[in-house]
Design a protein around this motif. Sequence first.
Motif, PDB file in Angstrom:
ATOM      1  N   VAL A  32       2.310  35.783  17.565  1.00 30.61           N
ATOM      2  CA  VAL A  32       3.664  35.387  17.180  1.00 30.61           C
ATOM      3  C   VAL A  32       3.496  34.426  16.009  1.00 30.61           C
ATOM      4  CG1 VAL A  32       5.770  34.176  17.873  1.00 30.61           C
ATOM      5  CG2 VAL A  32       4.545  35.596  19.525  1.00 30.61           C
ATOM      6  N   VAL A  33       4.218  34.668  14.936  1.00 29.27           N
ATOM      7  CA  VAL A  33       4.084  33.838  13.742  1.00 29.27           C
ATOM      8  C   VAL A  33       5.285  32.885  13.646  1.00 29.27           C
ATOM      9  CG1 VAL A  33       4.057  33.910  11.203  1.00 29.27           C
ATOM     10  CG2 VAL A  33       2.730  35.581  12.516  1.00 29.27           C
ATOM     11  N   VAL A  34       5.005  31.611  13.346  1.00 30.54           N
ATOM     12  CA  VAL A  34       6.070  30.622  13.163  1.00 30.54           C
ATOM     13  C   VAL A  34       5.863  30.008  11.784  1.00 30.54           C
ATOM     14  CG1 VAL A  34       7.198  28.584  14.136  1.00 30.54           C
ATOM     15  CG2 VAL A  34       6.003  30.153  15.648  1.00 30.54           C
ATOM     16  N   VAL A  35       6.905  30.016  10.959  1.00 30.06           N
ATOM     17  CA  VAL A  35       6.700  29.581   9.573  1.00 30.06           C
ATOM     18  C   VAL A  35       7.550  28.379   9.184  1.00 30.06           C
ATOM     19  CG1 VAL A  35       6.004  31.857   8.708  1.00 30.06           C
ATOM     20  CG2 VAL A  35       8.430  31.232   8.685  1.00 30.06           C
ATOM     21  N   SER A  36       7.011  27.591   8.245  1.00 32.88           N
ATOM     22  CA  SER A  36       7.759  26.508   7.602  1.00 32.88           C
ATOM     23  C   SER A  36       8.405  27.045   6.326  1.00 32.88           C
ATOM     24  CB  SER A  36       6.825  25.374   7.207  1.00 32.88           C
ATOM     25  OG  SER A  36       6.282  24.764   8.338  1.00 32.88           O
ATOM     26  N   ALA A  37       9.254  26.213   5.759  1.00 33.42           N
ATOM     27  CA  ALA A  37       9.840  26.533   4.459  1.00 33.42           C
ATOM     28  C   ALA A  37       8.750  26.519   3.393  1.00 33.42           C
ATOM     29  CB  ALA A  37      10.888  25.485   4.122  1.00 33.42           C
ATOM     30  N   MET A  38       8.986  27.215   2.268  1.00 34.72           N
ATOM     31  CA  MET A  38       8.038  27.151   1.146  1.00 34.72           C
ATOM     32  C   MET A  38       7.864  25.667   0.755  1.00 34.72           C
ATOM     33  SD  MET A  38       9.435  30.351  -1.135  1.00 34.72           S
ATOM     34  CE  MET A  38       7.967  30.781  -2.075  1.00 34.72           C
ATOM     35  N   ALA A  39       6.645  25.291   0.344  1.00 34.92           N
ATOM     36  CA  ALA A  39       6.344  23.882   0.066  1.00 34.92           C
ATOM     37  C   ALA A  39       7.410  23.245  -0.829  1.00 34.92           C
ATOM     38  CB  ALA A  39       4.979  23.784  -0.605  1.00 34.92           C
ATOM     39  N   GLY A  40       7.882  22.098  -0.441  1.00 37.17           N
ATOM     40  CA  GLY A  40       8.839  21.333  -1.259  1.00 37.17           C
ATOM     41  C   GLY A  40      10.293  21.707  -1.025  1.00 37.17           C
ATOM     42  N   ARG A  88      18.675  41.455  -0.164  1.00 36.64           N
ATOM     43  CA  ARG A  88      20.094  41.286   0.205  1.00 36.64           C
ATOM     44  C   ARG A  88      20.244  40.108   1.187  1.00 36.64           C
ATOM     45  NH1 ARG A  88      21.502  45.601   3.349  1.00 36.64           N
ATOM     46  NH2 ARG A  88      20.337  46.876   1.891  1.00 36.64           N
ATOM     47  N   GLU A  89      19.335  40.026   2.151  1.00 37.78           N
ATOM     48  CA  GLU A  89      19.428  38.944   3.142  1.00 37.78           C
ATOM     49  C   GLU A  89      19.254  37.568   2.477  1.00 37.78           C
ATOM     50  OE1 GLU A  89      16.875  39.405   6.552  1.00 37.78           O
ATOM     51  OE2 GLU A  89      17.451  37.422   7.323  1.00 37.78           O
ATOM     52  N   ILE A  90      18.304  37.479   1.549  1.00 30.25           N
ATOM     53  CA  ILE A  90      18.088  36.196   0.864  1.00 30.25           C
ATOM     54  C   ILE A  90      19.350  35.822   0.075  1.00 30.25           C
ATOM     55  CG2 ILE A  90      16.749  35.066  -0.991  1.00 30.25           C
ATOM     56  CD1 ILE A  90      14.303  36.600   0.049  1.00 30.25           C
ATOM     57  N   ARG A  91      19.950  36.835  -0.584  1.00 29.97           N
ATOM     58  CA  ARG A  91      21.169  36.565  -1.360  1.00 29.97           C
ATOM     59  C   ARG A  91      22.280  36.042  -0.437  1.00 29.97           C
ATOM     60  NH1 ARG A  91      21.972  41.428  -3.669  1.00 29.97           N
ATOM     61  NH2 ARG A  91      20.609  40.971  -5.423  1.00 29.97           N
ATOM     62  N   GLU A  92      22.432  36.696   0.717  1.00 29.69           N
ATOM     63  CA  GLU A  92      23.498  36.286   1.654  1.00 29.69           C
ATOM     64  C   GLU A  92      23.242  34.877   2.209  1.00 29.69           C
ATOM     65  OE1 GLU A  92      23.625  39.494   4.472  1.00 29.69           O
ATOM     66  OE2 GLU A  92      24.556  40.839   2.996  1.00 29.69           O
ATOM     67  N   LEU A  93      21.980  34.585   2.527  1.00 29.66           N
ATOM     68  CA  LEU A  93      21.651  33.244   3.042  1.00 29.66           C
ATOM     69  C   LEU A  93      21.983  32.183   2.002  1.00 29.66           C
ATOM     70  CD1 LEU A  93      18.237  33.905   4.835  1.00 29.66           C
ATOM     71  CD2 LEU A  93      20.287  32.951   5.910  1.00 29.66           C
ATOM     72  N   PHE A 121      17.933  25.985   6.162  1.00 27.55           N
ATOM     73  CA  PHE A 121      17.902  27.183   5.320  1.00 27.55           C
ATOM     74  C   PHE A 121      16.503  27.440   4.755  1.00 27.55           C
ATOM     75  CE2 PHE A 121      22.513  27.081   5.396  1.00 27.55           C
ATOM     76  CZ  PHE A 121      22.812  28.438   5.412  1.00 27.55           C
ATOM     77  N   GLY A 122      15.703  26.390   4.600  1.00 28.34           N
ATOM     78  CA  GLY A 122      14.350  26.579   4.057  1.00 28.34           C
ATOM     79  C   GLY A 122      13.546  27.558   4.897  1.00 28.34           C
ATOM     80  N   GLU A 123      13.575  27.357   6.217  1.00 25.73           N
ATOM     81  CA  GLU A 123      12.809  28.225   7.123  1.00 25.73           C
ATOM     82  C   GLU A 123      13.507  29.576   7.279  1.00 25.73           C
ATOM     83  OE1 GLU A 123      12.738  24.969   7.263  1.00 25.73           O
ATOM     84  OE2 GLU A 123      10.620  24.564   7.578  1.00 25.73           O
ATOM     85  N   ARG A 124      14.850  29.581   7.231  1.00 26.81           N
ATOM     86  CA  ARG A 124      15.563  30.864   7.354  1.00 26.81           C
ATOM     87  C   ARG A 124      15.258  31.753   6.147  1.00 26.81           C
ATOM     88  NH1 ARG A 124      21.662  29.205   8.686  1.00 26.81           N
ATOM     89  NH2 ARG A 124      21.972  31.455   8.954  1.00 26.81           N
ATOM     90  N   LEU A 125      14.984  31.119   5.005  1.00 23.19           N
ATOM     91  CA  LEU A 125      14.667  31.888   3.801  1.00 23.19           C
ATOM     92  C   LEU A 125      13.202  32.339   3.759  1.00 23.19           C
ATOM     93  CD1 LEU A 125      16.594  29.671   1.236  1.00 23.19           C
ATOM     94  CD2 LEU A 125      16.960  32.134   1.523  1.00 23.19           C
ATOM     95  N   SER A 126      12.324  31.550   4.376  1.00 24.67           N
ATOM     96  CA  SER A 126      10.901  31.913   4.265  1.00 24.67           C
ATOM     97  C   SER A 126      10.487  32.954   5.311  1.00 24.67           C
ATOM     98  CB  SER A 126      10.014  30.667   4.377  1.00 24.67           C
ATOM     99  OG  SER A 126      10.127  30.106   5.667  1.00 24.67           O
ATOM    100  N   ALA A 127      11.184  32.978   6.457  1.00 23.93           N
ATOM    101  CA  ALA A 127      10.789  33.925   7.517  1.00 23.93           C
ATOM    102  C   ALA A 127      10.856  35.388   7.040  1.00 23.93           C
ATOM    103  CB  ALA A 127      11.626  33.700   8.776  1.00 23.93           C
TER     104      ALA A 127
END
Length: 470
Positions: A32-40, A88-93, A121-127
């Motif tokens: 199972v992968v858990v990710v942080s937002a892109m650095a910064g 499309r998902e990134i645009r909507e987020l 939103f940082g993590e929602r965008l990186s996942a």
Amino acid sequence: MKFGGTNMGDAAAIRHSAYLSQRSSKEGVKVVVVVSAMAGVTNQLLGIAEAAEKGDIALANDQIAGLRTRHFTAAQDLGAAPDSGVVREIRELLETLRQAVYGVYLLRELTPRSRDLIVAFGERLSAPLMALGLSSLGARAHHLTGGQAGIVTDSHFGSARPLSTAAGRIRDRLSGLLDAGLTPVIAGFMGETEKGAITTLGRGGTDFSATIVGAALHADEVWAWKDVDGVMSADPRSVMGAQNIAQLSYGEVMELAYFGAKVLHPLAVTPLQEAGIPLRVKSAADPDFAGTLVTSEAQTDGQHPVKAVTAIRGVSIINVSGAGILGVPDVVADLFAALARENITLLMVSQSSSMSNVSLVILGSDEEHTLAALTPPMGGRHLQVDVQRGVAVLAIVGAGMRGTKGVSAKLFSALANADINILMISQGSSELNISVAIEGADVEHATRTVHSAFGLDAEPVTDKPVTDTR
Ligand SMILES: Nc1ncnc2c1ncn2[C@@H]1O[C@H](COP(=O)(O)OP(=O)(O)O)[C@@H](O)[C@H]1O
Ligand SMILES: N[C@@H](CC(=O)OP(=O)(O)O)C(=O)O
């Protein structure tokens, strides 16, 4: 497996992280992968929220445009077509983010709840980017928000804690995916209240997300991939000779994280303790190096009672005194109750034996709240409150200190020889740490001095094999 901001920094880093996950999947491990937002990105989102609150919507929108470019570029570099679902998902987020930020701008009000909505939103965008990276390596991945993954929390926005119902919900949400051979990719750092409001677990919270999920699934191990070899004897950015620590106990790691070692969230190991699930902290640049193994066992070699030195910068000493406090236990009881109501983290506490003075060490960011909490009369008396700013807390940590004589003497003489004044001293009865408050300006020098006094500097030549597979 948790991947932090650096390991999600751009398409190349994400591809490498996806490779590390796939390497284990190919060995038959369910990951199972858990990710942080892109650095910064988390800091950038905080800046966006604050700009909107101050009325600078142009700056906020510019920054959102920057986020759009960065995430679109990464998606493209990971092989997404301009009309793909991920784009499309990134645009909507980002559109939803823009609306949330506009709401803050209109109200000129940034509540902890709206701040959490915005920073998550940082993590929602990186996942979705990590799911893309995994797919490009032939894996079947499915990304989820923290809430979708079952991380249900209380409503302490900014430092939310999982509810006892979270474990069952996480199992319900993820078992089906795992059984179907998919790799779940979870947006770290964030959860959701029962009512669906987005919460965050505190800075560095993706480590905590990963251990919450690992414990819920009864994982064999939780791996936190980092940009360092593992947990080290000091922050390698401050101390050149810092070296990797092969093994630590949960308690030692908690002390280190509590006293400022940014490498792990202070609560990260707590979900693992009951079932004794091991945590490995590993270097993404050197994946075959063992890194640090964290278990319930504390290993001591007799030669190094102290394993690490750490420091918290930007703290304040609050000195509470006055005739009102003299010999009145009620005053002290009221004082701690007032601080507890405000959720103030007390890094150190010292009470003079005459009971005429109580000194508290708090984070600089808690100062305003602390002073407000101490303003009403305590035990019916007004207290005198003085603040000393620009302080740092330095701590030495290691289970080998327990019962070992001379450790504090060595610490104090090392600091004295380096001409560093000690403002306050504390040793927990667990004897896992000794902490001292010093002037903030002394902290770098003090850390290096103490690191070397306890024999923690690495040998000049290391035989660690360096294999960068990126
Ligand atoms: N004792 C320590 N051991 C290792 N790293 C530390 C320590 N103290 C502070 N750090 C810092 O923590 C950073 C890694 O943590 P973090 O940036 O949160 O990782 P990630 O974002 O990859 O999860 C390192 O770059 C290092 O500078
Ligand atoms: N992105 C969040 C959560 C986190 O854990 O990040 P990182 O893994 O990059 O430290 C933060 O910056 O606090």
